[in-house]
Design a protein around this motif. Structure first.
Motif, PDB file in Angstrom:
ATOM      1  N   LEU A 139       0.853  -1.176   0.000  1.00  0.00           N
ATOM      2  CA  LEU A 139       0.000   0.000   0.000  1.00  0.00           C
ATOM      3  C   LEU A 139       0.898   1.238   0.000  1.00  0.00           C
ATOM      4  O   LEU A 139       1.679   1.450   0.929  1.00  0.00           O
ATOM      5  N   THR A 140       0.769   2.056  -1.037  1.00  0.00           N
ATOM      6  CA  THR A 140       1.722   3.141  -1.254  1.00  0.00           C
ATOM      7  C   THR A 140       1.026   4.493  -1.243  1.00  0.00           C
ATOM      8  O   THR A 140      -0.082   4.639  -1.763  1.00  0.00           O
ATOM      9  N   ARG A 160       5.459   3.656   2.041  1.00  0.00           N
ATOM     10  CA  ARG A 160       4.621   2.462   2.042  1.00  0.00           C
ATOM     11  C   ARG A 160       4.068   2.221   3.448  1.00  0.00           C
ATOM     12  O   ARG A 160       4.811   2.281   4.426  1.00  0.00           O
ATOM     13  N   ILE A 161       2.765   1.959   3.514  1.00  0.00           N
ATOM     14  CA  ILE A 161       2.118   1.696   4.802  1.00  0.00           C
ATOM     15  C   ILE A 161       2.111   0.192   5.052  1.00  0.00           C
ATOM     16  O   ILE A 161       1.525  -0.579   4.288  1.00  0.00           O
ATOM     17  N   PRO A 168      -1.864  -5.502   9.763  1.00  0.00           N
ATOM     18  CA  PRO A 168      -1.049  -5.586   8.547  1.00  0.00           C
ATOM     19  C   PRO A 168      -1.872  -5.212   7.316  1.00  0.00           C
ATOM     20  O   PRO A 168      -3.044  -5.555   7.202  1.00  0.00           O
ATOM     21  N   THR A 169      -1.254  -4.484   6.383  1.00  0.00           N
ATOM     22  CA  THR A 169      -1.957  -4.036   5.176  1.00  0.00           C
ATOM     23  C   THR A 169      -1.681  -4.930   3.969  1.00  0.00           C
ATOM     24  O   THR A 169      -2.203  -4.674   2.891  1.00  0.00           O
ATOM     25  N   VAL A 189      -4.909   7.686  14.759  1.00  0.00           N
ATOM     26  CA  VAL A 189      -4.590   6.470  14.035  1.00  0.00           C
ATOM     27  C   VAL A 189      -3.066   6.368  13.951  1.00  0.00           C
ATOM     28  O   VAL A 189      -2.377   7.366  13.742  1.00  0.00           O
ATOM     29  N   THR A 190      -2.546   5.164  14.156  1.00  0.00           N
ATOM     30  CA  THR A 190      -1.097   4.943  14.149  1.00  0.00           C
ATOM     31  C   THR A 190      -0.702   4.160  12.901  1.00  0.00           C
ATOM     32  O   THR A 190      -1.306   3.126  12.588  1.00  0.00           O
ATOM     33  N   LEU A 191       0.278   4.675  12.174  1.00  0.00           N
ATOM     34  CA  LEU A 191       0.762   4.042  10.953  1.00  0.00           C
ATOM     35  C   LEU A 191       2.200   3.577  11.125  1.00  0.00           C
ATOM     36  O   LEU A 191       3.031   4.283  11.700  1.00  0.00           O
ATOM     37  N   GLN A 192       2.462   2.384  10.608  1.00  0.00           N
ATOM     38  CA  GLN A 192       3.841   1.920  10.485  1.00  0.00           C
ATOM     39  C   GLN A 192       4.189   1.999   8.994  1.00  0.00           C
ATOM     40  O   GLN A 192       3.510   1.410   8.161  1.00  0.00           O
ATOM     41  N   LEU A 193       5.243   2.752   8.688  1.00  0.00           N
ATOM     42  CA  LEU A 193       5.599   2.999   7.298  1.00  0.00           C
ATOM     43  C   LEU A 193       7.048   2.645   7.043  1.00  0.00           C
ATOM     44  O   LEU A 193       7.846   2.494   7.981  1.00  0.00           O
ATOM     45  N   THR A 194       7.375   2.566   5.763  1.00  0.00           N
ATOM     46  CA  THR A 194       8.770   2.408   5.367  1.00  0.00           C
ATOM     47  C   THR A 194       9.048   3.335   4.194  1.00  0.00           C
ATOM     48  O   THR A 194       8.170   3.573   3.355  1.00  0.00           O
TER      49      THR A 194
END
Length: 447
Positions: A139-140, A160-161, A168-169, A189-194
């Motif tokens: 998911l971008t 990317r999320i 997990p997305t 809302v909490t997002l983990q991204l790279t």
């Protein structure tokens, strides 16, 4: 006559929600209510049933509306017992179907919330546009919208999320992710991204109202000519101000002309189309609406146009209602050249009402006519320059967004050709006057 089955899924969605050429959403209105057929039904599903009946009775415009039969329908509706709201909703939809008008529609609370988001042009969330990467596995972020929580937090295109609130997305669809990102204003809302060159990181965002961009524009160089290309998705309450900013920005960049793309635009707010027409027209009539009592209201330009540069408008069979109001006004006043194919042909206006249980009703309450006075309902507006697309060209436009508004887009390419002719006409220097002899000068001197 075009059939609803020909509509794109997006246009079907708008029609299903009664959002084509609507007036602004209103709260529950106080009408001249007719007393209930039975005793009081306070806190009963019948409350919403009667609200719908009353609004239709007071506002609906239909050429063959049988008011006596509608009274019989009321009696039948209120004599029933409803075990739930859903049963009442089903009965309402059946009664409205008998009116024979596809645009008078009941909306359950979820549908009404979606419609309100569309017409206001705002939603509560973090303000990002999403897509799946080419592999369909990540998911971008496509864009962080201006003045949004995501933009302020530094979220960038290409991020990317991986997780949303620890979910997990990887197996999510874009729609599912978007639903998780939306929420009540003030919630988090909490997002983990790279991100390339940064690696894994986490942010917690507070949801807030975000203006949804419905106008996308760019400056395009076409062999020495600067074209301001604008693609308007729908007529939300923010469409006019977005159009105003775009025209100003493109003029600062020295455009020679504009292409306004209304293809696939299913409509929206009537007043947004009028406001936008006034940005392009200095004088002239825009649209006339007529209600069931024969009362009419006419909207005209008010000498507030922002530009006199040449304009071409792209239309097709999915350009409907508010799009047709704008296109018709610009065509009939000679302000723009229409390029493409016949428009959809919807000449009615809906008012939208919120009901007591957060559901809603869109009801046809007037008909509209372009400056020509021609009834476009079920007929549409013919373009000045007709350019039909074959199946491959249609498929390419649907499947590849980068084709739209490029030289690979036959409608846009034709529009550029029209602008080039206008630009060439304006660039031709005036014919210099013939030389005057001394004798002619002397003869012109008054005695």
């Amino acid at each position: 006559m075009k059939e609803n089955t020909q509509l794109s899924s997006r246009l079907q969605h708008w029609f299903a929600n009664g959002a084509i050429a609507t007036l602004a959403v209103t709260s529950v209105v106080t009408l001249a209510f007719i007393p209930p057929a039975k005793a009081s039904f306070e806190n009963s599903p019948k409350v919403v049933v009667d609200e719908v009946w009353q609004i239709v009775n007071n506002e609906f415009v239909g050429s063959d509306f049988d008011r006596e039969q509608w009274q019989v329908t009321r009696q039948e509706l209120l004599e029933r017992d409803y075990a739930s709201q859903d049963e009442a909703y089903l009965a309402i939809r059946e009664a409205l179907r008998d009116l024979g008008d596809p645009y008078t529609r009941f909306l359950n609370p979820k549908e009404f919330e979606e419609l309100t988001t569309q017409t206001t042009g705002e939603l509560s969330g973090i303000g990002v546009r999403l897509q799946m990467d080419d592999a369909g596995s990540a998911l971008t972020i496509v864009e962080s919208l201006n003045n949004s929580p995501a933009k302020e937090a530094g979220i960038q295109e290409g991020d990317r999320i991986l997780r949303i609130n620890n979910q997990p997305t990887a197996l999510m669809k874009v729609e599912q992710a978007a639903e998780l990102l939306r929420g009540e204003e003030g919630s988090s809302v909490t997002l983990q991204l790279t991100r390339p060159n940064k690696g894994l990181f986490e942010v917690t965002l507070t949801r807030a109202p975000v203006e949804v961009p419905v106008l996308h524009y760019s400056l395009q160089e076409e062999n020495g000519m600067k074209v301001g290309y604008m693609y308007l998705e729908e007529f939300s309450s923010h469409a006019a101000e977005q159009m105003q900013r775009a025209i100003a920005k493109l003029q600062e960049q020295g455009v020679n002309g504009f292409v306004l793309d209304l293809r696939g635009n299913p409509g929206g707010l009537l007043f947004a189309s009028v406001d936008i027409a006034r940005m392009w027209m200095e004088t002239g009539k825009i649209v006339k609406t007529i209600d069931r009592m024969g009362g009419d209201r006419e909207y005209s330009a008010d000498r507030t146009s922002l530009t006199e540069l040449p304009l071409v408008v792209l239309v097709d069979g999915y350009s409907a209602s508010a799009s047709e109001i704008l296109a018709g006004a610009l065509k009939d006043n000679g302000r723009a050249t229409l390029v493409g194919t016949q428009t959809y042909g919807k000449g009615t206006v809906q008012s939208v009402h919120s009901l007591s249980d957060s559901s809603g009703l869109a009801v046809t309450m007037s008909r509209y006519y372009p400056p020509s006075g021609i009834n476009i309902n079920k007929h549409g507006i013919a373009p000045d320059v007709e350019v039909s697309l074959n199946r491959e060209q249609q498929r390419l436009l649907r499947s590849n967004p980068t084709v739209r508004g490029s030289q690979r887009d036959p409608h846009y390419s034709s529009a550029v050709g029209v602008l080039r002719e206008r630009f060439a006409q304006q660039s031709v220097p005036a014919t210099p006057p013939a030389p005057i002899s001394i004798r002619q000068l002397i003869e012109q001197v008054p005695e």
